[in-house]
Write a protein that holds these residues in place. Structure first.
Motif, mmCIF file in Angstrom:
data_model
loop_
_atom_site.group_PDB
_atom_site.id
_atom_site.type_symbol
_atom_site.label_atom_id
_atom_site.label_comp_id
_atom_site.label_asym_id
_atom_site.label_seq_id
_atom_site.Cartn_x
_atom_site.Cartn_y
_atom_site.Cartn_z
ATOM 1 N N ARG A 49 13.002 -118.563 -33.261
ATOM 2 C CA ARG A 49 13.206 -117.116 -33.093
ATOM 3 C C ARG A 49 11.969 -116.327 -33.515
ATOM 4 O O ARG A 49 11.630 -115.326 -32.926
ATOM 5 N N GLN A 71 17.537 -117.454 -27.535
ATOM 6 C CA GLN A 71 16.688 -116.334 -27.929
ATOM 7 C C GLN A 71 16.361 -115.431 -26.742
ATOM 8 O O GLN A 71 16.277 -114.208 -26.881
ATOM 9 N N GLN A 92 16.346 -110.599 -32.568
ATOM 10 C CA GLN A 92 16.420 -112.042 -32.804
ATOM 11 C C GLN A 92 17.843 -112.569 -32.628
ATOM 12 O O GLN A 92 18.807 -111.948 -33.062
ATOM 13 N N CYS A 93 17.943 -113.724 -31.993
ATOM 14 C CA CYS A 93 19.210 -114.439 -31.884
ATOM 15 C C CYS A 93 19.659 -114.855 -33.281
ATOM 16 O O CYS A 93 18.843 -115.310 -34.081
#
Length: 202
Positions: A49, A71, A92-93
């Motif tokens: 990420r 992501q 961000q994931c």
């Protein structure tokens, strides 16, 4: 090209990386394959990420390519934001696996994303504006409240966000204090930073 991955049905937390795995945790596997097959291009993936983590993998020659799935669902503009130096704007994931793996694999439904409600249209709504003066009051500064306030502001509304606590982010910020859930903190931080920029703009 060799795409080095891992995980079986009995180890689903490694196939669809659990949130507590660090960025690029599979890199050691890619490096081993790269050393065994020096003439092959090798790709790695796994909870990558942070742009710094991706750069470190490439600079250390652990792999030649970085693979990202979740992501780029969370933020399709990740590569562009990294290239143009807008690191602080990356969504961000958080590796929750609810809308992507959960919806698509588990429920056979269209992909969704916990941190990107506009996953199909890539923030197209920002091109739309209200055509008359509109006041919006949002009660509660959790992630839903922050998202609502930012969205209203982005389309031209005069927005007021009211939160009784001293900090924003609500339950997500509290949950992120659990060691295995620290990635969740990225989402309220992203929203809070976006709200601050909108406040400075207007």
């Amino acid at each position: 090209m060799i795409d080095v991955s891992a995980g079986l049905s009995d180890s689903i937390h490694k196939q669809i990386d659990a949130s507590y795995y660090p960025d690029g945790w599979r890199r050691y596997m890619a490096r081993a394959i790269k050393e065994a097959f020096p003439d092959k291009i090798v790709m790695t993936s796994g909870n990558i990420r942070n742009p710094q983590s991706a750069c470190e993998i490439l600079e250390n020659q652990d792999a030649d390519l970085i693979g990202m799935g979740r992501q780029t669902i969370a933020d399709p503009s990740w590569p562009h934001k990294v290239k143009t130096g807008k690191i602080d704007e990356i969504r961000q994931c958080i590796s929750c696996n609810i809308g992507c793996a959960g919806h698509r694999i588990g429920l056979n439904r269209p992909i969704r994303c916990t941190v990107n409600p506009d996953v199909f249209y890539d923030d197209f709504y920002k091109k739309q504006k209200v055509n008359k003066k509109t006041n919006v009051v949002v009660i509660g500064g959790g992630t839903a409240g922050l998202e609502a306030a930012c969205t209203a502001s982005e389309v031209g509304c005069t927005t007021f966000l009211i939160e009784k606590e001293k900090t924003l982010g609500g339950l997500a910020r509290q949950i992120s204090q659990i060691p295995e859930k620290t990635r969740i903190a990225h989402f309220p931080k992203y929203l809070e930073k976006g709200a601050e920029k909108l406040h400075d703009l207007f």
